[in-house]
Design a protein around this motif. Structure first.
Motif, mmCIF file in Angstrom:
data_model
loop_
_atom_site.group_PDB
_atom_site.id
_atom_site.type_symbol
_atom_site.label_atom_id
_atom_site.label_comp_id
_atom_site.label_asym_id
_atom_site.label_seq_id
_atom_site.Cartn_x
_atom_site.Cartn_y
_atom_site.Cartn_z
ATOM 1 N N THR A 1 -6.936 7.944 -20.983
ATOM 2 C CA THR A 1 -8.124 8.680 -20.516
ATOM 3 C C THR A 1 -9.215 7.720 -20.040
ATOM 4 O O THR A 1 -10.399 8.018 -20.126
ATOM 5 N N HIS B 1 -5.317 3.284 -14.979
ATOM 6 C CA HIS B 1 -4.197 4.186 -15.279
ATOM 7 C C HIS B 1 -2.839 3.517 -15.098
ATOM 8 O O HIS B 1 -1.959 3.636 -15.957
ATOM 9 N N GLU C 1 -4.581 10.894 -17.509
ATOM 10 C CA GLU C 1 -5.545 11.677 -16.730
ATOM 11 C C GLU C 1 -5.305 11.483 -15.233
ATOM 12 O O GLU C 1 -4.767 10.486 -14.791
ATOM 13 N N LYS C 2 -5.710 12.494 -14.478
ATOM 14 C CA LYS C 2 -5.584 12.419 -13.029
ATOM 15 C C LYS C 2 -6.739 11.626 -12.452
ATOM 16 O O LYS C 2 -7.767 11.511 -13.133
ATOM 17 N N GLY D 1 -3.008 14.973 -16.204
ATOM 18 C CA GLY D 1 -3.960 15.933 -16.777
ATOM 19 C C GLY D 1 -4.560 16.889 -15.762
ATOM 20 O O GLY D 1 -5.783 16.939 -15.613
ATOM 21 N N ASN E 1 -5.408 20.045 -15.804
ATOM 22 C CA ASN E 1 -5.558 21.138 -16.768
ATOM 23 C C ASN E 1 -5.836 22.517 -16.161
ATOM 24 O O ASN E 1 -5.575 23.532 -16.786
ATOM 25 N N PHE F 1 -13.221 25.247 -21.090
ATOM 26 C CA PHE F 1 -12.540 24.121 -20.437
ATOM 27 C C PHE F 1 -11.639 23.370 -21.414
ATOM 28 O O PHE F 1 -10.483 23.069 -21.115
HETATM 29 N N1 LIG Z 1 -8.732 16.600 -15.980
HETATM 30 C C1 LIG Z 1 -10.008 16.735 -15.708
HETATM 31 O O1 LIG Z 1 -10.498 17.855 -15.528
HETATM 32 C C2 LIG Z 1 -10.866 15.506 -15.653
HETATM 33 C C3 LIG Z 1 -12.269 15.618 -15.747
HETATM 34 C C4 LIG Z 1 -13.030 14.450 -15.751
HETATM 35 C C5 LIG Z 1 -12.410 13.216 -15.639
HETATM 36 N N2 LIG Z 1 -11.048 13.160 -15.512
HETATM 37 C C6 LIG Z 1 -10.359 11.846 -15.410
HETATM 38 O O2 LIG Z 1 -10.395 11.245 -16.700
HETATM 39 C C7 LIG Z 1 -10.490 9.820 -16.573
HETATM 40 C C8 LIG Z 1 -11.670 9.333 -17.406
HETATM 41 O O3 LIG Z 1 -12.838 9.954 -16.939
HETATM 42 P P1 LIG Z 1 -14.034 10.248 -17.949
HETATM 43 O O4 LIG Z 1 -14.971 11.133 -17.205
HETATM 44 O O5 LIG Z 1 -13.512 10.647 -19.280
HETATM 45 O O6 LIG Z 1 -14.664 8.775 -18.055
HETATM 46 P P2 LIG Z 1 -15.640 8.249 -19.205
HETATM 47 O O7 LIG Z 1 -16.370 7.111 -18.568
HETATM 48 O O8 LIG Z 1 -16.394 9.345 -19.835
HETATM 49 O O9 LIG Z 1 -14.635 7.661 -20.319
HETATM 50 C C9 LIG Z 1 -13.812 6.568 -20.099
HETATM 51 C C10 LIG Z 1 -13.675 5.833 -21.437
HETATM 52 O O10 LIG Z 1 -12.708 4.772 -21.283
HETATM 53 C C11 LIG Z 1 -13.194 3.663 -22.014
HETATM 54 N N3 LIG Z 1 -12.558 2.438 -21.543
HETATM 55 C C12 LIG Z 1 -12.804 1.778 -20.372
HETATM 56 N N4 LIG Z 1 -12.030 0.675 -20.316
HETATM 57 C C13 LIG Z 1 -11.280 0.650 -21.454
HETATM 58 C C14 LIG Z 1 -10.280 -0.243 -21.959
HETATM 59 N N5 LIG Z 1 -9.897 -1.317 -21.283
HETATM 60 N N6 LIG Z 1 -9.727 0.032 -23.163
HETATM 61 C C15 LIG Z 1 -10.087 1.145 -23.859
HETATM 62 N N7 LIG Z 1 -11.031 2.023 -23.416
HETATM 63 C C16 LIG Z 1 -11.615 1.774 -22.232
HETATM 64 C C17 LIG Z 1 -14.692 3.686 -21.780
HETATM 65 O O11 LIG Z 1 -15.384 2.900 -22.741
HETATM 66 C C18 LIG Z 1 -14.975 5.177 -21.886
HETATM 67 O O12 LIG Z 1 -15.254 5.571 -23.206
HETATM 68 C C19 LIG Z 1 -10.631 9.541 -15.082
HETATM 69 O O13 LIG Z 1 -9.377 9.156 -14.600
HETATM 70 C C20 LIG Z 1 -11.037 10.877 -14.475
HETATM 71 O O14 LIG Z 1 -10.564 11.045 -13.148
HETATM 72 C C21 LIG Z 1 -10.283 14.275 -15.536
#
Ligand SMILES: NC(=O)c1ccc[n+]([C@@H]2O[C@H](COP(=O)([O-])OP(=O)(O)OC[C@H]3O[C@@H](n4cnc5c(N)ncnc54)[C@H](O)[C@@H]3O)[C@@H](O)[C@H]2O)c1
Length: 371
Positions: free
Chosen positions: A79, A85, A102-103, A129, A131, A320
């Motif tokens: 995530t 990814h 995650e996508k 993901g 969803n 959600f």
């Molecule tokens: N399915 C959906 O509806 C949906 C919605 C939002 C985001 N996403 C996807 O989810 C992914 C994450 O987005 P987000 O909004 O959660 O981001 P975010 O910034 O809220 O969270 C990302 C997390 O990853 C951690 N991280 C970064 N580098 C790391 C590493 N090397 N090791 C461990 N942890 C690390 C960060 O500290 C952070 O806590 C993206 O790919 C985004 O496209 C999907």
């Protein structure tokens, strides 16, 4: 089956969503073993420890490779931001773990192709993901279309809009860099594309226009920087069977907060859906007396499974995060070798291929057939 051992990398917006799903899947569905929350990885040890305690994981690490090497981990939730990814998912698959990533797969198409190749070689389950396909309402819309409730579908309008880039004074940040992607296309369009894939199959041809509402944005500390990608896009598409579709995506659309809207028109009726009101849809059927014909609003209810696993009362609504719990149940189904409603790396790659074709069609000013 022994309880699945879970590894979670990243604990932001989506990381918490996955953690909620792993925690809730047994309570909601009952018919699975309660997963064992084994290992959590974050960018630093302090955050990892704090989140592991909050989310209920046994171990915490600042090194995601330690998590992947853990023999007690069977499934890895990836995530983290998009650029991580490929590396993380590939390492997990090569270590013999199932992956819930995650996508989108990866900003670079070649990396996404490698992810699929490794997933195929590993024989493990590799799921993305997406969803929104898990909404019980969406499942019901698919059933209705399959039953011919609106006849033969001939025209679809799909939209995804939010307003976090609508203010011209939003400071320039990485989302406006071309290295982060094309803008509205890969940031947004992939979600409605996952719904179109779920309901109708993959896109076969596209032609695209992209829009930059603002040529530049203010930079923190002073000055302005040119915006490198496009916050809005309009796409004409052909789906299988000659169905014509329009896709519009805009992350600078004031007032829109989480709109993923579908208008589906067929020979005997229409269906309207909007993710901002994810617990309802509208159905028009060309039947009965003309004097009472009109759209019917249908509220989510236990009849739209698996809504019934969450709440026995109709019209009370899911949220959600519940979609991720359903996705989690489907992932477990796939791991058990049962038919599952998931977006595999195979289908995910095809979604991303469509997005790259859209950008190519814009630059070359022509229709692109997607092989
Ligand atoms: N399915 C959906 O509806 C949906 C919605 C939002 C985001 N996403 C996807 O989810 C992914 C994450 O987005 P987000 O909004 O959660 O981001 P975010 O910034 O809220 O969270 C990302 C997390 O990853 C951690 N991280 C970064 N580098 C790391 C590493 N090397 N090791 C461990 N942890 C690390 C960060 O500290 C952070 O806590 C993206 O790919 C985004 O496209 C999907």
């Amino acid at each position: 089956m022994k309880p699945l051992g879970i590894g979670l990398i990243g604990t932001g917006y989506m990381g918490k969503c996955h953690a909620l799903a792993w925690n809730a899947v047994k309570t909601v569905f009952g018919d699975v073993e309660r997963p064992r929350l084994v290992h959590l990885a974050e960018a630093n040890a302090e955050l990892a420890g704090a989140r592991a305690a909050e989310f209920g994981f046994e171990k915490a690490t600042a090194d995601w490779r330690t998590l992947i090497a853990d023999p007690d981990v069977d499934v890895v939730s990836v995530t983290t931001p998009n650029q991580f990814h490929a590396e993380m998912a590939i390492a997990a698959l090569e270590a013999g773990k199932h992956v819930w990533c995650e996508k989108p797969m990866a900003p670079d198409y070649a990396d996404a192709e490698r992810m699929l190749a490794v997933a195929r070689r590993s024989g493990k389950v590799a799921v993305l993901g997406y969803n929104y396909i898990q909404n019980p309402i969406m499942r019901h819309i698919k059933t209705l279309i399959g039953e011919g409730a609106i006849g033969s579908v001939n025209h679809i309008r799909a939209e995804m809009d939010e307003d976090f880039m609508a203010d011209p004074d939003v400071l320039f940040y990485w989302k406006s860099e071309i290295s982060a992607g094309y803008g509205a296309l890969d940031d947004f369009a992939v979600h409605p594309l996952s719904l179109l894939w779920y309901l109708f199959g993959h896109v076969e041809a596209v032609t695209t226009d992209m829009v930059k509402p603002y040529a530049d944005r203010p930079v923190k500390g002073g000055g302005r920087r040119a915006v490198e990608n496009h916050d809005a896009a309009n796409v004409l598409m052909r789906l299988g069977g000659g169905v014509s579709a329009v896709l519009m995506a805009n992350r600078a659309a004031w007032g829109r907060k989480g709109r993923i809207a579908l208008q589906i028109y067929g020979s005997k009726g229409s269906i309207l859906y909007d993710q901002e009101r994810m617990n309802e849809f509208e159905l028009y059927q060309f039947e009965g007396r003309g004097s009472e014909r009109g759209f019917r609003k249908i509220l989510a209810a236990p009849a739209h499974q698996p809504y019934d696993r969450f709440i026995p009362a109709p019209g009370h609504g899911l949220g959600f995060n519940d979609l991720k719990i359903i996705e989690c149940r489907e992932l477990i189904r796939a791991i058990c070798g049962e038919p599952a409603s998931i977006v595999t790396f195979e289908d995910g790659l095809r979604i991303e291929k469509s997005v790259h074709a859209m950008a190519q069609s814009f630059h070359e000013r022509r229709w692109i057939e997607i092989g």
